[in-house]
Design a protein around this motif. Structure first.
Motif, PDB file in Angstrom:
ATOM      1  N   ILE A 148     -27.989  20.497  94.481  1.00  0.00           N
ATOM      2  CA  ILE A 148     -28.366  20.653  93.081  1.00  0.00           C
ATOM      3  C   ILE A 148     -27.432  19.794  92.245  1.00  0.00           C
ATOM      4  CG2 ILE A 148     -28.563  22.323  91.201  1.00  0.00           C
ATOM      5  CD1 ILE A 148     -28.590  24.126  94.143  1.00  0.00           C
ATOM      6  N   PRO A 149     -27.993  18.918  91.448  1.00  0.00           N
ATOM      7  CA  PRO A 149     -27.118  18.080  90.633  1.00  0.00           C
ATOM      8  C   PRO A 149     -26.415  18.929  89.584  1.00  0.00           C
ATOM      9  CG  PRO A 149     -29.427  17.772  90.026  1.00  0.00           C
ATOM     10  CD  PRO A 149     -29.416  18.670  91.209  1.00  0.00           C
ATOM     11  N   LYS A 150     -25.089  18.903  89.614  1.00  0.00           N
ATOM     12  CA  LYS A 150     -24.377  19.620  88.557  1.00  0.00           C
ATOM     13  C   LYS A 150     -23.017  19.000  88.326  1.00  0.00           C
ATOM     14  CE  LYS A 150     -22.169  23.112  91.353  1.00  0.00           C
ATOM     15  NZ  LYS A 150     -21.705  24.417  91.556  1.00  0.00           N
ATOM     16  N   LYS A 151     -22.613  19.074  87.067  1.00  0.00           N
ATOM     17  CA  LYS A 151     -21.309  18.555  86.694  1.00  0.00           C
ATOM     18  C   LYS A 151     -20.248  19.547  87.146  1.00  0.00           C
ATOM     19  CE  LYS A 151     -22.590  18.799  82.474  1.00  0.00           C
ATOM     20  NZ  LYS A 151     -22.921  18.864  81.097  1.00  0.00           N
ATOM     21  N   PRO A 152     -18.975  19.087  87.222  1.00  0.00           N
ATOM     22  CA  PRO A 152     -17.913  20.053  87.507  1.00  0.00           C
ATOM     23  C   PRO A 152     -17.867  21.107  86.397  1.00  0.00           C
ATOM     24  CG  PRO A 152     -17.074  17.789  87.584  1.00  0.00           C
ATOM     25  CD  PRO A 152     -18.470  17.716  87.080  1.00  0.00           C
ATOM     26  N   ALA A 153     -17.502  22.324  86.775  1.00  0.00           N
ATOM     27  CA  ALA A 153     -17.490  23.411  85.795  1.00  0.00           C
ATOM     28  C   ALA A 153     -16.353  23.244  84.812  1.00  0.00           C
ATOM     29  CB  ALA A 153     -17.348  24.739  86.525  1.00  0.00           C
ATOM     30  N   GLU A 154     -16.579  23.755  83.606  1.00  0.00           N
ATOM     31  CA  GLU A 154     -15.498  23.773  82.606  1.00  0.00           C
ATOM     32  C   GLU A 154     -15.288  25.204  82.166  1.00  0.00           C
ATOM     33  OE1 GLU A 154     -16.751  21.142  79.514  1.00  0.00           O
ATOM     34  OE2 GLU A 154     -16.947  19.468  80.922  1.00  0.00           O
TER      35      GLU A 154
END
Lengths: 516, 391
Positions: free
Chosen positions: A246-252
């Motif tokens: 699943i394309p996802k950015k690193p969490a913030e």
């Protein structure tokens, strides 16, 4: 070798009008392990239910050893030499292994149950097929892996020659799976026919001789396992290659939303199910909980979602003690919850899609005009959500029970994700739904995370939990056994060791799960 | 093909069509049995059947020609009235899975308290000329409160002591019956002249009450109150957020709890509402039909409410048809029984029982049900295929 078991043009239509099997053909030879692959909802389980006499086909024939059979009940099926190991074990936890194994064929001495004979029968069967089980142990003391072996012995003792295994590895760790496979191969060598239902293609490839693929209730084809690759099977199953990435950015992650501190929960029988657990979930992150079923996850989630009470420790949602709030107040404080069992908790099957979607918001001012419900406002919103969440239906007035599992899940997700939320508790969000719907639900969860919600994910699907979670908690025996702040570095095998309790992390590492 | 029929019947989904069919077959079996019973028991079966099936429609009434007051149509309406009240009450309670069977008690409480108010305000005790309109309104108001209180007892017993409502509410029925008997036999409510009945209220109150609640004219005002109650019950259940939550509890209590519905308090609320309607119904029946109170035995209306709720699937909208139907066969049977040589009217109980039995028997017509589902699914599949081919 001729076909030992033939299911010919079998059709099954359920009461809600869904055609689960449409002229399905399936056959198995003596002494082979035959896989049935297909997406969830493709009709594998239905087909096997008919073979085991739980459901009766509307059309078609079942032929065993050249003889056409009518299987009206599991008793008929057992007589015909068929045994089934269900996804959920059918066992009495307070009885011993021997007592469970001989249930239904109890040996008697006069009017009394002959316990020694039962133990003898069980031991004999275990020795014959090479299972290492103590017949006098109580079921409740056994691990999931052993329970499953008991389930297999239960079928063998009744003289079964065709053994159906429905997703047997779903509840097992990688290590237990390996052991199971060795035993299944032994069984095969002793002449047993095994039907293996799974959507884990690597296992199918490793274990089976042939594979039948079913898609949308129809047979796609039968192949020798040597002739196909995993990618081939997957293509036959869904028509396209599956990509779990699943394309996802690193969490913030930001501030804490849910804080669980020193929580201990006892079940109704007084057994400690959650043991001194502390962790927190922050805004903008997905925290996964992995673990073999029955290691306290259920009780932990029930407490967090207000379905059960706790006496020791604290659970706070947005700074409010969960114990002091009822579910209505919890939801007002920002809890939304995708329940594990969508049919029991997630929806009212006899109510419409529209009614199900607004179930938790019916008292909101925007849906009321004076004393009465504002029907047009509800219709406008639910029609919008049906489109947005791609619920396949005629219209919002259709009953929820008329939908397929995947679409019911979309209704549940639509209701929960359109409510005010701070914390999303996602309990097995994609269990038993098709690949397309599952991917949709996963993407929505990532979107919710990016919108700054805190997400707690519980899943038995290791691929899912490892690809979705930003950080991961492993539960074993009611305790947190490991905490991985970064899931990317983790391998499936390693995770298995922690789930089984073979490996432990230090208190310090586990303590990092609670962010101050 | 008959186009008209298709647009009505064909539009419904399988379940609705099957439900209608099942109801039709059950009623047909029940009425068929009635015919058999009448033919066996009546001296003149043809005549009896005529009165049973067409009696309440007034056409056959000899009294109309001869000018006697006995009014068959009125009898029908009179039998509908209590059903409207009790049916609404049970629909509301059953919608929330509250199987409180204490409606009988609420009806007795309503009738008794209303009678008490009327004799107290009106009779010898106050001597003064109490306003009869006030008397009737007060009587009805008190009956609502009395009914609600009666139902509150089992509801609270369940909440605090986890006592089964079904058991405690059944016990309440008897408690109320004996309270009522006590009042009639051992208190100032008793009419000294007769042993059975209460003091009669004065002509003023009788006239007002009858004007208000039932008259010797063909229509009874109690009927209109009943109709209003049914409409209110329907609007409450299907058009308000409370009714919506109540139905959620009934459809799936786990789901209701999970979305945050307070299952316990709404459970109590429905029983109180049910009791209030029952009490009002009891008072309406007493004031509308009599000028004295007679409650020394169970009225049976409470059980009728359960029958009506089953007939209408807990939807008050369907109560009108259900009540009219049951009241019709009861009136028909009574008219038939009054004719020379007619069989006794209790036979309707058998007919009602048989119909309920078939409505509740899950496996009744199960095979036809399967066939309908299979046919429908295949039709849909064929349509889908055809659409795909067209594309």
């Amino acid at each position: 070798m001729e076909d030992y078991l033939v299911m010919q043009d079998v059709t099954k239509i359920y009461n809600n009008g869904i055609i689960a099997n449409d002229k399905v053909n399936f056959s198995a030879k003596k002494g082979e392990i035959h896989a049935i692959c297909g997406e969830n909802g493709a009709g594998k389980t239905t087909l096997m239910k008919m073979l085991f006499g739980i459901e009766q086909p509307d059309e078609g024939k079942i032929i065993i050893k050249g003889e056409e059979m009518r299987l009206n009940s599991p008793t008929d099926a057992i007589k015909a030499g068929i045994g089934m190991v269900h996804q959920h074990f059918m066992q009495v936890p307070t009885l011993t292994v021997a007592e469970n194994v001989t249930l239904g064929i109890e040996p008697t001495k006069g009017l009394k149950f002959d316990h020694n004979k039962a133990v003898e029968m069980t031991r004999e069967c275990c020795e014959k097929y090479g299972f290492d089980i103590n017949p006098e142990a109580h079921i409740q003391d056994l691990s999931v892996g052993v329970k499953q072996k008991v389930e297999i012995v239960k079928a063998l003792v009744k003289g079964c020659e065709i053994l159906i295994l429905d997703e047997p590895t779903a509840v097992l760790t990688p290590q237990e799976t390996k052991e199971l496979f060795i035993q299944l191969k032994n069984l095969k060598d002793s002449g047993c026919t095994i039907i293996f239902i799974s959507h884990k293609l690597n296992e199918v490839k490793e274990l089976c001789d042939r594979v039948t693929v079913i898609k949308k209730g129809k047979t796609i084809g039968v192949w020798n396992i040597k002739d196909v690759t995993e990618a081939d099977i997957s293509r036959y199953m869904v028509g396209v290659d599956v990509d779990l990435n699943i394309p996802k950015k690193p969490a913030e992650p930001k501030e804490n939303v849910l804080v669980v501190k020193d929580l201990t929960v006892y079940n109704e029988a007084g057994k400690k199910k959650v043991d001194d657990v502390s962790f927190s979930v922050r805004k903008g992150e997905i925290v996964g909980i992995a673990g073999v079923e029955g290691n306290g996850q259920r009780e932990l989630i029930d407490v967090i979602t207000g379905l059960a009470k706790y006496n020791y420790g604290s659970v706070t949602l947005m700074g409010k003690e969960v114990k002091d709030l009822n579910i209505h107040e919890l939801r007002k404080a920002g809890l939304v919850h995708i329940p594990e069992d969508r049919n029991l908790y997630g929806c009212a099957r006899s109510m419409s899609i529209k009614d199900n979607m607004v179930a938790d918001k019916i008292a909101n001012p925007e849906y009321n005009k004076g004393l009465f419900i504002n029907e047009s406002a509800i219709k406008a919103d639910t029609d919008k959500w049906i489109e947005e969440y791609r619920v396949l239906c005629d219209n919002g007035e259709q009953l929820c029970g008329m939908l397929s599992g995947g679409n019911v899940q979309k209704v549940v997700v639509a209701r929960e994700f359109t409510s005010y939320s701070e914390l999303v508790v996602s309990d097995q969000p994609t269990r038993g739904i098709d690949v397309g719907a599952a991917e949709f639900v996963r993407q929505r969860m990532v979107e919710m995370r990016d919108a700054g919600k805190a997400i707690l994910l519980i899943s038995a699907d290791l691929a899912e939990i490892m690809s979705l979670s930003d950080s991961l908690i492993v539960m074993h025996g009611g305790k947190i056994n490991a905490y991985f702040p970064n899931v990317k570095e983790l391998t499936e095998e390693d995770l298995g060791f922690y789930m089984l309790g073979v490996k432990h992390m230090s208190d310090e590492e586990i303590g990092a799960a609670l962010h101050e | 093909m008959n186009k008209e029929k298709k647009s009505l019947f064909g539009k419904m989904d399988v379940e609705a069509r099957f439900g209608l069919m099942r109801m039709g077959v059950a009623i047909a079996i029940g009425l068929g049995l009635a015919v058999v019973l009448i033919v066996v028991a009546a001296k003149n079966p043809g005549e009896s059947l005529k009165y049973f099936f067409a009696g309440p429609l007034q056409i056959l009434n000899p009294a109309v020609k001869s000018g006697l007051a006995w009014n068959y149509f009125d009898l029908w309406i009179q039998k509908i009235i209590p059903l409207l009240f009790t049916g609404s009450a049970v629909c509301i309670m059953f919608s929330a899975n509250k199987f409180n069977l204490g409606l009988e008690g609420a009806i007795i409480a309503g009738g008794l308290s209303c009678a008490w108010v009327c004799t107290l305000l009106d009779g010898d005790m106050l001597a003064a000329n109490a306003n009869p309109v006030l008397c009737v309104i007060l009587g009805l108001g008190v009956s609502i409160i009395a009914g609600a209180l009666v139902m509150l007892v089992p509801a609270l017993l369940e909440k605090f002591f986890n006592a089964s409502t079904m058991v405690t509410s059944l016990m309440m029925n008897y408690i109320l019956l004996y309270v009522s008997q006590h009042c009639l036999f051992a208190t100032s409510l008793r009419d000294a002249k007769t042993s059975k009945y209460s003091n009669q209220w004065t002509e003023d109150v009788v006239l007002t009450a009858k004007k208000f609640l039932g008259t010797d004219f063909t229509m009874r005002y109690g009927f209109f109150i009943g109709v209003v109650i049914v409409i209110l019950a329907w609007a409450f259940l299907f058009k308000t957020k409370w009714g919506y939550k109540i139905r959620q509890i009934g459809q799936n209590p786990h789901f209701a709890k999970y979305v945050g519905v307070s299952v316990v308090s709404l459970g109590i609320l429905v029983q109180v509402i049910g009791g209030a309607i029952g009490g009002l119904g009891g008072a309406t029946v007493i004031l509308g039909n009599y000028n004295y109170y007679y409650g020394i035995e169970m009225t049976g209306f409470g059980w009728d409410g359960v029958t009506m709720a089953i007939f209408s699937g807990n939807n008050p909208k369907k109560l009108f048809a259900s009540c009219a139907f049951i009241a019709y066969i009861r009136a028909g049977a009574q008219i038939m029984a009054t004719q020379p040589g007619g069989p006794i009217s209790e036979m309707t109980k058998i007919v009602e029982g048989v119909i309920i039995l078939f409505l509740l028997a899950e496996q009744f017509l199960a095979r036809t049900h399967r066939k309908m589902i299979v046919a429908e699914a295949k039709k849909k599949q064929a349509l889908k295929l055809a659409a795909e081919v067209n594309e």
